[in-house]
Design a protein around this motif. Structure first.
Motif, PDB file in Angstrom:
ATOM      1  N   LEU A 148      38.513  34.220  42.431  1.00  0.00           N
ATOM      2  CA  LEU A 148      39.177  35.445  41.991  1.00  0.00           C
ATOM      3  C   LEU A 148      38.148  36.304  41.282  1.00  0.00           C
ATOM      4  CD1 LEU A 148      42.417  33.791  40.567  1.00  0.00           C
ATOM      5  CD2 LEU A 148      42.045  34.720  42.856  1.00  0.00           C
ATOM      6  N   GLY A 149      37.979  37.533  41.752  1.00  0.00           N
ATOM      7  CA  GLY A 149      36.937  38.367  41.182  1.00  0.00           C
ATOM      8  C   GLY A 149      37.273  39.834  41.231  1.00  0.00           C
ATOM      9  N   ASN A 150      36.230  40.643  41.053  1.00  0.00           N
ATOM     10  CA  ASN A 150      36.397  42.095  41.010  1.00  0.00           C
ATOM     11  C   ASN A 150      35.295  42.775  41.804  1.00  0.00           C
ATOM     12  OD1 ASN A 150      37.170  40.951  38.038  1.00  0.00           O
ATOM     13  ND2 ASN A 150      38.595  42.556  38.689  1.00  0.00           N
ATOM     14  N   LYS A 151      35.663  43.907  42.367  1.00  0.00           N
ATOM     15  CA  LYS A 151      34.706  44.711  43.117  1.00  0.00           C
ATOM     16  C   LYS A 151      33.902  45.574  42.154  1.00  0.00           C
ATOM     17  CE  LYS A 151      34.653  48.395  46.588  1.00  0.00           C
ATOM     18  NZ  LYS A 151      35.505  49.312  47.369  1.00  0.00           N
ATOM     19  N   GLY A 207      36.293  47.896  39.967  1.00  0.00           N
ATOM     20  CA  GLY A 207      36.926  46.783  39.269  1.00  0.00           C
ATOM     21  C   GLY A 207      38.156  46.242  39.969  1.00  0.00           C
ATOM     22  N   ALA A 208      38.398  46.655  41.212  1.00  0.00           N
ATOM     23  CA  ALA A 208      39.572  46.202  41.966  1.00  0.00           C
ATOM     24  C   ALA A 208      39.578  44.685  42.084  1.00  0.00           C
ATOM     25  CB  ALA A 208      39.574  46.837  43.352  1.00  0.00           C
ATOM     26  N   GLU A 209      40.747  44.079  41.884  1.00  0.00           N
ATOM     27  CA  GLU A 209      40.860  42.625  41.974  1.00  0.00           C
ATOM     28  C   GLU A 209      40.732  42.172  43.429  1.00  0.00           C
ATOM     29  OE1 GLU A 209      44.471  41.428  40.112  1.00  0.00           O
ATOM     30  OE2 GLU A 209      43.737  41.853  38.089  1.00  0.00           O
ATOM     31  N   ILE A 210      39.928  41.138  43.635  1.00  0.00           N
ATOM     32  CA  ILE A 210      39.640  40.624  44.965  1.00  0.00           C
ATOM     33  C   ILE A 210      39.825  39.111  44.967  1.00  0.00           C
ATOM     34  CG2 ILE A 210      37.848  40.314  46.730  1.00  0.00           C
ATOM     35  CD1 ILE A 210      38.791  43.191  46.464  1.00  0.00           C
ATOM     36  N   GLU A 211      40.443  38.592  45.999  1.00  0.00           N
ATOM     37  CA  GLU A 211      40.562  37.144  46.183  1.00  0.00           C
ATOM     38  C   GLU A 211      39.767  36.732  47.411  1.00  0.00           C
ATOM     39  OE1 GLU A 211      44.046  34.090  47.517  1.00  0.00           O
ATOM     40  OE2 GLU A 211      44.426  35.256  45.682  1.00  0.00           O
ATOM     41  N   PHE A 265      32.417  37.346  40.017  1.00  0.00           N
ATOM     42  CA  PHE A 265      33.369  36.262  39.795  1.00  0.00           C
ATOM     43  C   PHE A 265      33.039  35.532  38.495  1.00  0.00           C
ATOM     44  CE2 PHE A 265      32.548  36.677  44.357  1.00  0.00           C
ATOM     45  CZ  PHE A 265      33.822  36.955  44.835  1.00  0.00           C
ATOM     46  N   ASP A 276      30.532  37.396  34.619  1.00  0.00           N
ATOM     47  CA  ASP A 276      30.001  37.559  35.980  1.00  0.00           C
ATOM     48  C   ASP A 276      29.056  36.416  36.348  1.00  0.00           C
ATOM     49  OD1 ASP A 276      31.408  39.944  36.071  1.00  0.00           O
ATOM     50  OD2 ASP A 276      29.696  41.135  35.377  1.00  0.00           O
TER      51      ASP A 276
END
Length: 354
Positions: A69-72, A76-80, A112, A116
């Motif tokens: 689970l992280g961010n772009k 900062g968009a949430e990304i899986e 992630f 980070d």
């Protein structure tokens, strides 16, 4: 057959959120292929249906923390991200699935973990959802793997819970899991306890292990009505010479080969000779089994109760017969005992088809 033939009324309350307290205490429906007749038992009773000289073939793959689970960057968009397979050890390249995929482009960086701890760069688009990531990590490979597995979490299905809990760390793998590489657990093997292995030994029921790294292809949707046009994703399979010889001896002696799980059934039916013998294999399979199919190796199949439209249900129907398996499923959703109805999914109950 058509995809729509594998749709049936389903209620979400049938999904098991937790396993039974003891692994071999879940319910077991036993179905005879010849008649379609069923019996309601518990998994610990499975040895009543095996003879001395039979063999259980189990999958010793191990699920690793494949969900990140992280961010772009910038937004900062949430990304899986779901890790699928390692492509290059030295370059830290991985095939992954990304959700939501529409927000990710080649060249984007993803972050992630706390502070980070891991950074990855998108370097390729493999499918509409798939990507290739290069992890930017300054350190040894062992440190990288440790960080990757620390940041990641076990990919427990979202229909069970949003994030794994402490109990899942033990429950989500079989007691014989050894070789890391799966992103989903071989559910039929979860029901085997140490006590059951001891009873198998006393009765003279043999067992052997193969490795089939369960991937998302088992759980991904089928998007074509004509099943002959569906393409399964490839999964790594290892069948040793020793295991192949054991299985072939059992077949030659007239005893039964029990495939513990659909992934085992698919793996065993992949490297088959014209004389119905299993060959050793260290490679990949994308075999898709759906009715009608003539099994060459598997004499009995143990598997959980699966969701509508799933490829695992299709394989189950190929082995047991479409009409008989679908009738058994109808019974399962009505056969209530003191513990309730038969439970579906990874932590659910099992079916033995003979």
């Amino acid at each position: 057959m058509k995809l729509s033939q594998f749709k049936f009324p389903f209620r979400n309350d049938l999904i098991a959120k937790e396993p039974t307290r003891f692994r071999d205490d879940c319910r077991l429906m036993v179905m005879r292929r010849s008649t379609g007749k069923t019996e309601n038992k518990h998994f610990k009773d499975i040895l009543d249906y095996a003879r001395e000289g039979d063999i259980f073939v189990l999958n010793d793959t191990k699920v690793f923390p494949a969900r990140l689970l992280g961010n772009k960057e910038k937004t900062g968009a949430e990304i899986e991200v779901s890790l699928l397979r390692e492509l290059n050890r030295d370059q830290r390249l991985w095939d992954v699935l990304v959700d939501p995929a529409r927000k990710i482009r080649i060249g984007n960086k993803l972050y992630f973990g706390e502070n980070d701890a891991l950074v990855a760069e998108v370097i390729d688009n493999t499918t509409s959802r798939g990507r290739t990531l290069r992890f930017l990590f300054d350190g040894s490979y062992e440190d990288f793997r440790h960080t990757l597995f620390t940041v990641g979490e076990l990919p427990v299905p979202k229909e069970i819970r949003e994030h794994p809990n402490e109990a899942d760390k033990e429950n989500f793998n079989t007691i014989f899991a050894r070789h890391e590489g799966a992103i989903a657990t071989p559910a039929a093997g979860l029901h085997f306890s140490r006590e059951l292995f001891t009873r198998m030994e006393i009765k003279g029921v043999d067992h052997t292990f193969i490795t089939s790294h369960v991937g998302l292809s088992n759980f991904g949707g089928v998007d074509v009505e004509d099943l002959s046009k569906h393409k399964m994703g490839s999964e790594r399979v290892i069948i040793s010479e020793e295991s192949a010889e054991k299985i072939n001896r059992v077949k030659a002696s007239g005893h039964k080969v029990f495939a513990i799980g659909v992934t085992v059934a698919r793996a065993l039916e992949t490297p088959v000779t014209t004389t119905q013998r299993v060959k050793p294999l260290d490679g990949w399979t994308n075999k898709f089994i759906f009715p009608p199919y003539d099994f060459q190796i598997v004499d009995a199949l143990v598997t959980n109760f699966h969701y509508p439209l799933s490829t695992m249900l299709m394989c189950q129907c190929a082995f047991g017969g479409y009409n008989k398996v679908m009738a058994a499923y109808k019974q399962a959703m009505q056969a209530k005992d003191s513990s309730g109805y038969y439970r579906f999914g990874i932590y659910g109950d099992a079916m033995l088809i003979l």
